[in-house]
Design a protein around this motif. Structure first.
Motif, PDB file in Angstrom:
ATOM      1  N   HIS A   1       7.562   9.667   7.313  1.00 43.76           N
ATOM      2  CA  HIS A   1       6.246   9.056   7.507  1.00 43.76           C
ATOM      3  C   HIS A   1       5.238   9.660   6.531  1.00 43.76           C
ATOM      4  CE1 HIS A   1       2.609   8.236  10.332  1.00 43.76           C
ATOM      5  NE2 HIS A   1       2.764   7.283   9.450  1.00 43.76           N
ATOM      6  N   PHE A   2       4.926   8.880   5.495  1.00 48.08           N
ATOM      7  CA  PHE A   2       3.942   9.288   4.487  1.00 48.08           C
ATOM      8  C   PHE A   2       2.557   8.863   4.965  1.00 48.08           C
ATOM      9  CE2 PHE A   2       6.548  10.467   0.753  1.00 48.08           C
ATOM     10  CZ  PHE A   2       7.791  10.048   1.176  1.00 48.08           C
TER      11      PHE A   2
ATOM     12  N   SER B   1       4.843   3.771  11.249  1.00 52.24           N
ATOM     13  CA  SER B   1       3.785   4.613  11.799  1.00 52.24           C
ATOM     14  C   SER B   1       3.985   4.876  13.290  1.00 52.24           C
ATOM     15  CB  SER B   1       2.425   3.932  11.633  1.00 52.24           C
ATOM     16  OG  SER B   1       2.224   3.540  10.308  1.00 52.24           O
TER      17      SER B   1
ATOM     18  N   GLU C   1      11.225  -5.953  -3.464  1.00 51.43           N
ATOM     19  CA  GLU C   1      10.261  -6.809  -2.753  1.00 51.43           C
ATOM     20  C   GLU C   1      10.934  -8.136  -2.441  1.00 51.43           C
ATOM     21  OE1 GLU C   1       7.509  -7.534  -1.328  1.00 51.43           O
ATOM     22  OE2 GLU C   1       6.375  -5.666  -1.412  1.00 51.43           O
TER      23      GLU C   1
ATOM     24  N   THR D   1       0.831  -1.205   0.000  1.00 47.86           N
ATOM     25  CA  THR D   1       0.000   0.000   0.000  1.00 47.86           C
ATOM     26  C   THR D   1       0.867   1.259   0.000  1.00 47.86           C
ATOM     27  OG1 THR D   1      -1.499  -1.243   1.382  1.00 47.86           O
ATOM     28  CG2 THR D   1      -1.896   1.118   1.244  1.00 47.86           C
ATOM     29  N   MET D   2       1.821   1.330   0.919  1.00 44.01           N
ATOM     30  CA  MET D   2       2.594   2.557   1.080  1.00 44.01           C
ATOM     31  C   MET D   2       3.758   2.646   0.104  1.00 44.01           C
ATOM     32  SD  MET D   2       0.889   4.181   3.210  1.00 44.01           S
ATOM     33  CE  MET D   2       1.933   5.598   3.483  1.00 44.01           C
TER      34      MET D   2
ATOM     35  N   GLU E   1       4.932  -3.569   9.631  1.00 44.78           N
ATOM     36  CA  GLU E   1       5.146  -2.795  10.864  1.00 44.78           C
ATOM     37  C   GLU E   1       5.550  -3.756  11.986  1.00 44.78           C
ATOM     38  OE1 GLU E   1       5.447   0.281  11.174  1.00 44.78           O
ATOM     39  OE2 GLU E   1       4.487   1.135  12.925  1.00 44.78           O
TER      40      GLU E   1
ATOM     41  N   ALA F   1       9.204   0.558   3.503  1.00 46.99           N
ATOM     42  CA  ALA F   1       7.775   0.510   3.839  1.00 46.99           C
ATOM     43  C   ALA F   1       7.364  -0.954   3.912  1.00 46.99           C
ATOM     44  CB  ALA F   1       6.962   1.272   2.796  1.00 46.99           C
ATOM     45  N   VAL F   2       8.071  -1.701   4.775  1.00 47.02           N
ATOM     46  CA  VAL F   2       7.753  -3.124   4.958  1.00 47.02           C
ATOM     47  C   VAL F   2       6.809  -3.268   6.154  1.00 47.02           C
ATOM     48  CG1 VAL F   2       9.970  -3.791   3.964  1.00 47.02           C
ATOM     49  CG2 VAL F   2       9.777  -3.573   6.428  1.00 47.02           C
TER      50      VAL F   2
ATOM     51  N   ASN G   1       9.363   4.345   7.022  1.00 49.46           N
ATOM     52  CA  ASN G   1       8.005   4.893   6.941  1.00 49.46           C
ATOM     53  C   ASN G   1       7.149   4.383   8.101  1.00 49.46           C
ATOM     54  OD1 ASN G   1       5.759   6.209   5.570  1.00 49.46           O
ATOM     55  ND2 ASN G   1       5.047   4.171   5.031  1.00 49.46           N
TER      56      ASN G   1
ATOM     57  N   LYS H   1      11.955  -4.791  10.478  1.00 45.36           N
ATOM     58  CA  LYS H   1      12.689  -3.525  10.272  1.00 45.36           C
ATOM     59  C   LYS H   1      14.191  -3.767  10.531  1.00 45.36           C
ATOM     60  CE  LYS H   1       8.771  -0.903  10.037  1.00 45.36           C
ATOM     61  NZ  LYS H   1       8.151  -0.581   8.761  1.00 45.36           N
TER      62      LYS H   1
ATOM     63  N   SER I   1      -1.491   7.622   3.780  1.00 46.92           N
ATOM     64  CA  SER I   1      -2.145   6.845   2.731  1.00 46.92           C
ATOM     65  C   SER I   1      -3.347   7.596   2.147  1.00 46.92           C
ATOM     66  CB  SER I   1      -2.605   5.510   3.330  1.00 46.92           C
ATOM     67  OG  SER I   1      -3.231   4.748   2.350  1.00 46.92           O
TER      68      SER I   1
HETATM   69  P1  NAD Z   1       1.651  -3.595   3.208  1.00 42.32           P
HETATM   70  O1  NAD Z   1       1.445  -4.868   3.897  1.00 42.32           O
HETATM   71  O2  NAD Z   1       0.629  -3.129   2.242  1.00 42.32           O
HETATM   72  O3  NAD Z   1       3.032  -3.649   2.410  1.00 42.32           O
HETATM   73  C1  NAD Z   1       4.218  -4.139   2.980  1.00 42.32           C
HETATM   74  C2  NAD Z   1       5.034  -4.736   1.836  1.00 42.32           C
HETATM   75  O4  NAD Z   1       6.351  -4.983   2.311  1.00 42.32           O
HETATM   76  C3  NAD Z   1       4.499  -6.060   1.342  1.00 42.32           C
HETATM   77  O5  NAD Z   1       4.294  -5.972  -0.050  1.00 42.32           O
HETATM   78  C4  NAD Z   1       5.583  -7.061   1.699  1.00 42.32           C
HETATM   79  O6  NAD Z   1       5.728  -8.087   0.748  1.00 42.32           O
HETATM   80  C5  NAD Z   1       6.810  -6.190   1.750  1.00 42.32           C
HETATM   81  N1  NAD Z   1       7.866  -6.702   2.611  1.00 42.32           N
HETATM   82  C6  NAD Z   1       7.742  -7.234   3.831  1.00 42.32           C
HETATM   83  N2  NAD Z   1       8.962  -7.564   4.319  1.00 42.32           N
HETATM   84  C7  NAD Z   1       9.865  -7.223   3.375  1.00 42.32           C
HETATM   85  C8  NAD Z   1      11.284  -7.304   3.278  1.00 42.32           C
HETATM   86  N3  NAD Z   1      12.001  -7.801   4.272  1.00 42.32           N
HETATM   87  N4  NAD Z   1      11.865  -6.850   2.174  1.00 42.32           N
HETATM   88  C9  NAD Z   1      11.119  -6.333   1.174  1.00 42.32           C
HETATM   89  N5  NAD Z   1       9.789  -6.238   1.197  1.00 42.32           N
HETATM   90  C10 NAD Z   1       9.155  -6.667   2.294  1.00 42.32           C
HETATM   91  O7  NAD Z   1       1.915  -2.520   4.342  1.00 42.32           O
HETATM   92  P2  NAD Z   1       1.748  -0.954   4.262  1.00 42.32           P
HETATM   93  O8  NAD Z   1       0.397  -0.575   4.674  1.00 42.32           O
HETATM   94  O9  NAD Z   1       2.289  -0.481   2.983  1.00 42.32           O
HETATM   95  O10 NAD Z   1       2.712  -0.496   5.453  1.00 42.32           O
HETATM   96  C11 NAD Z   1       4.115  -0.461   5.320  1.00 42.32           C
HETATM   97  C12 NAD Z   1       4.709   0.421   6.387  1.00 42.32           C
HETATM   98  O11 NAD Z   1       4.158   1.723   6.264  1.00 42.32           O
HETATM   99  C13 NAD Z   1       4.445  -0.007   7.817  1.00 42.32           C
HETATM  100  O12 NAD Z   1       5.552   0.296   8.606  1.00 42.32           O
HETATM  101  C14 NAD Z   1       3.248   0.846   8.211  1.00 42.32           C
HETATM  102  O13 NAD Z   1       3.172   1.054   9.580  1.00 42.32           O
HETATM  103  C15 NAD Z   1       3.580   2.129   7.494  1.00 42.32           C
HETATM  104  N6  NAD Z   1       2.437   2.984   7.206  1.00 42.32           N
HETATM  105  C16 NAD Z   1       1.265   2.490   6.775  1.00 42.32           C
HETATM  106  C17 NAD Z   1       0.213   3.348   6.492  1.00 42.32           C
HETATM  107  C18 NAD Z   1      -1.105   2.857   5.980  1.00 42.32           C
HETATM  108  O14 NAD Z   1      -2.078   3.593   6.013  1.00 42.32           O
HETATM  109  N7  NAD Z   1      -1.173   1.645   5.447  1.00 42.32           N
HETATM  110  C19 NAD Z   1       0.385   4.719   6.662  1.00 42.32           C
HETATM  111  C20 NAD Z   1       1.603   5.219   7.086  1.00 42.32           C
HETATM  112  C21 NAD Z   1       2.633   4.324   7.359  1.00 42.32           C
END
Ligand code: NAD
Length: 697
Positions: free
Chosen positions: A433-434, A412, A326, A306-307, A385, A382-383, A410, A390, A436
């Motif tokens: 921190h972006f 949260s 990825e 997503t992010m 949480e 943005a992997v 990124n 991390k 969504s």
């Molecule tokens: P998501 O599950 O949609 O995407 C995470 C992606 O990371 C997945 O595609 C996964 O395959 C990949 N991934 C996981 N481990 C990995 C690794 N070791 N190497 C490479 N890729 C890896 O999650 P998201 O919603 O995009 O959230 C990602 C981060 O952004 C989190 O830290 C979350 O807290 C933060 N965040 C999310 C939002 C939101 O609204 N969704 C907003 C701000 C911040």
């Protein structure tokens, strides 16, 4: 007659008055006075036949001098209206020669001249509406007389600038000058004299537009509907209507009255505050002046979920290349397909050409290998949480990235200082921190760790501007500025449900207040399972049994929100409209009876008070702890990341408007209720400011 910012020189029988007050010829007292004196001198000199008024290559004039607002010089004579009348009543022809910006009071000044010539790309506009105002020095009365009601209204109500070339052939721009502006302007002035053209005072022009009244009727309706929370756009329409129905001087007087009224309105106050807040947020007072920015040409993004996808798009849009990583090819393909689909949707709306879509997609290099980041200047992860994930990612980055690369998370909520400690270069680590959807939301929280180097922070602030974000610096704490406050807001909303309200009542009250979306609709959109998992984890970590709240009961029943077709609301297939659900009401009623709560009636005012004051109270703590540098930074976070209504200027400005003693009194009353959470105690800073009769701003 020359002053520090105005010169008057003679080119044969033409006097050239030049404004030169950096940066943009803001029409402060000194400049106004200088122009008036130069005009007198030129008119008194028998050898002078015509007068040219011009500025610099960058600016004819950007309008009022903002540094003079609220100071005595702002109103000191000659004020702008007086100066414009002096130009208009000059017995010798006055030609405005326009290059660069000609905005607001600058355009009003130019419309006081008898003729106007410009470079094709000079930028003309009346942006006052963007600050909740209307042009207050004749702009609404003169522009329609020059280009007609419809064109003038579009410019005044939108506030957007337009290139001078667009007005070629209208009396607004008598000639577009190719080549040297001043040479062309002087030649034009001589021609006016040679032809003995009458002086064209805009105030005397007749509006020959039979459709004007009908158009205004239409405009009143559409403008009122499209900006319900702001009075200025409709006031602009009303002022323009005077052009048809009132003599010029009466129209000018009514325009002035409306201007003064808007200046005192809370909506304009909020918009002017936000304008200043964005400029303030970009300034980092404790950074050494000689901080050198690092060059960011190649960006890496980890995670194409997503992010990660949205974050990537920001850089592609700015023309920067991105290496996107990825763990699996499938996830990479899916992420890329989503980016392409987003661009193709923009293309279908006519916002991008097919070639632009391909150009942007060509800037992404997909990879499954961290080696792809060897030459990256900045990598943002943005992997998931999860601290362990991390850790893996930052250790891998530390191993492959070149010295000086900036490493960003990124996250949260997670602790940036712990993340930085996974590397041997914590000075290069910070949070970016972006929000969504990351390609749309303007907010970027820039999280400064204990070790983050000044150059890293400054580089990321500059980069934020490049990708068109509003960047706000936050210190490290659980949830940073925005999500930490959101936790209190959510708790206040849940408390209202426990006490007797229904989700749809709470959402309706906050949406009526102006929030883009109520907290329960928002919860359903984001997914209730995330909070549920967090509460389970926290209970496990603390070694205590879970004490389920209503949201947990919804999750236990498989109701995770929109994605499962039900959460606080129910949803019909293929439809995102939330529908009140008796099942939710039953679960809430069960919860209340288990806890021995007798529901009470809760009105909209109480909903707003509790939820918004919860934000304010936590905001005050964040300010006192130095997590945010200014109250206005907190407001920018809420306006740009959380759908807080712009016309209220953010939670902290709202509290100032309500009066801090009133906020403190309400918080004390809530905190004194049986079983109230300790977080309702008013923050010491809030109490201190209220007692001292001060405000956050
Ligand atoms: P998501 O599950 O949609 O995407 C995470 C992606 O990371 C997945 O595609 C996964 O395959 C990949 N991934 C996981 N481990 C990995 C690794 N070791 N190497 C490479 N890729 C890896 O999650 P998201 O919603 O995009 O959230 C990602 C981060 O952004 C989190 O830290 C979350 O807290 C933060 N965040 C999310 C939002 C939101 O609204 N969704 C907003 C701000 C911040």
């Amino acid at each position: 007659m020359n002053t520090a910012c105005v010169t008057c020189q003679f080119d044969g029988d033409t006097a050239v008055i030049t404004m030169n007050k950096p940066p943009v010829n803001g029409l402060g007292f000194e400049l106004r006075d200088g122009i008036a004196r130069a005009l007198d001198q030129a008119n008194a000199d028998a050898a002078v036949k015509a007068i040219v008024l011009t500025g610099t290559a960058k600016a004819f004039s950007g309008g009022a001098d903002v540094t003079e607002f609220g100071k005595p010089n702002q109103l000191r004579e000659p004020n702008l209206r007086v100066l414009i009348a002096l130009l208009e009543n000059s017995p010798k022809p006055v030609v405005a020669a326009i290059a660069g910006v000609c905005l607001g009071g600058g355009l009003e000044l130019a419309m006081g001249a008898h003729f106007r010539v410009a470079l094709a790309d000079a930028s003309l506009g009346l942006p006052e509406v963007k600050l909740g105002l209307l042009p207050g020095a004749g702009g609404t009365q003169r522009l329609p007389r020059l280009i007609g009601v419809e064109a003038a209204l579009n410019i005044i109500v939108s506030g957007n600038p337009v290139a001078a070339l667009r007005f070629k052939g209208t009396p607004l721009i008598d000639a577009i000058i190719d080549g040297d502006l001043l040479t062309g302007a002087v030649a034009f002035a001589r021609q006016v004299v040679a032809e003995g053209r009458p002086l064209r005072r805009v105030r005397d022009l007749q509006l020959g537009d039979p459709q004007a009244e009908a158009f205004l009727q239409f405009a009143r309706k559409t403008v009122a509907a499209s900006s319900p929370n702001f009075p200025a756009p409709l006031k602009c329409v009303e002022a323009i209507a005077h052009v048809i129905s009132k003599p010029f001087d009466e129209g000018l007087r009514l325009e002035r009255e409306a201007f003064v009224a808007l200046m005192g309105s809370p909506e304009s106050r909020a918009l002017r505050y936000v304008f200043a807040a964005e400029r303030a947020a970009a300034k980092l007072p404790d950074l050494p002046a000689d901080t050198r920015l690092r060059t960011i040409a190649k960006v890496g993004v980890i995670g194409a979920g997503t992010m990660g996808g949205g974050i990537t798009m920001n850089f592609l849009n700015a023309g920067l290349s991105v290496t996107l990583l990825e763990t699996k090819q499938e996830a990479l393909d899916k992420g890329l397909a989503t980016i392409r689909r987003n661009y193709e949707n923009s293309m279908k709306k006519g916002k991008l050409t097919p070639a632009q879509v391909e150009q942007r997609m060509a800037l992404v290099t997909p990879t499954l290998d961290f080696g792809g980041f060897a030459d990256a200047d900045l990598v943002i992860e943005a992997v998931f949480e999860n601290m362990a994930v991390k850790q893996q990612v930052f250790e891998a980055l530390d191993a492959v990235c070149k010295p000086g690369a900036i490493l960003a998370s990124n996250t949260s909520y997670l602790d940036i200082d712990r993340i930085a400690a996974f590397t041997r270069r914590p000075a290069d680590v910070l949070g970016l921190h972006f929000f969504s959807p990351a390609n749309v939301m303007r907010l970027l929280e820039v999280v400064r760790g204990a070790a983050t180097a000044p150059a890293v922070l400054a580089t990321c602030m500059a980069l934020a501007r490049q990708i068109k974000k509003v960047a706000v610096v936050s210190g490290v704490c659980d949830g940073f500025i925005g999500n930490r406050m959101l936790a209190r807001y959510g708790a206040a909303a849940s408390g209202l449900i426990n006490a007797g309200a229904l989700p749809q009542q709470v959402d309706a009250a906050l949406q009526q207040f102006g929030m883009a979306m109520g907290p329960f609709r928002m919860g359903d959109l984001a997914g209730l399972d995330i909070g549920w998992a967090t509460r389970q984890r926290k209970a496990a970590e603390a070694g205590v049994a879970m004490n389920p709240v209503v949201a947990d009961k919804l999750c236990e029943a498989g109701r995770f929100g929109q994605k499962t077709g039900a959460g606080w609301y129910r949803y019909e297939a293929g439809n995102r409209s939330p529908l009140p659900d008796p099942v939710t009401e039953t679960l809430i009623a069960q919860y209340r009876s288990e806890k021995g709560i007798t529901p009470r009636a809760i009105g909209a005012a109480e909903v707003v008070e509790r939820c918004i004051y919860a934000l304010v109270n936590e905001g005050a703590r964040i300010l006192a702890e130095g997590i945010a540098a200014r109250a206005s930074d907190i407001d920018l976070v809420y306006l740009n990341g959380y759908g807080f209504p712009l016309h209220r200027g953010g939670p902290m400005l709202y509290a100032d408007t309500v009066g801090l003693p009133n906020v403190v009194r309400s918080l004390h009353a809530i905190a004194a209720e049986p079983g109230a959470d300790a977080s309702w105690q008013p923050a010491p800073l809030l109490v201190k400011l209220a007692e001292a009769g001060q405000t956050f701003n």
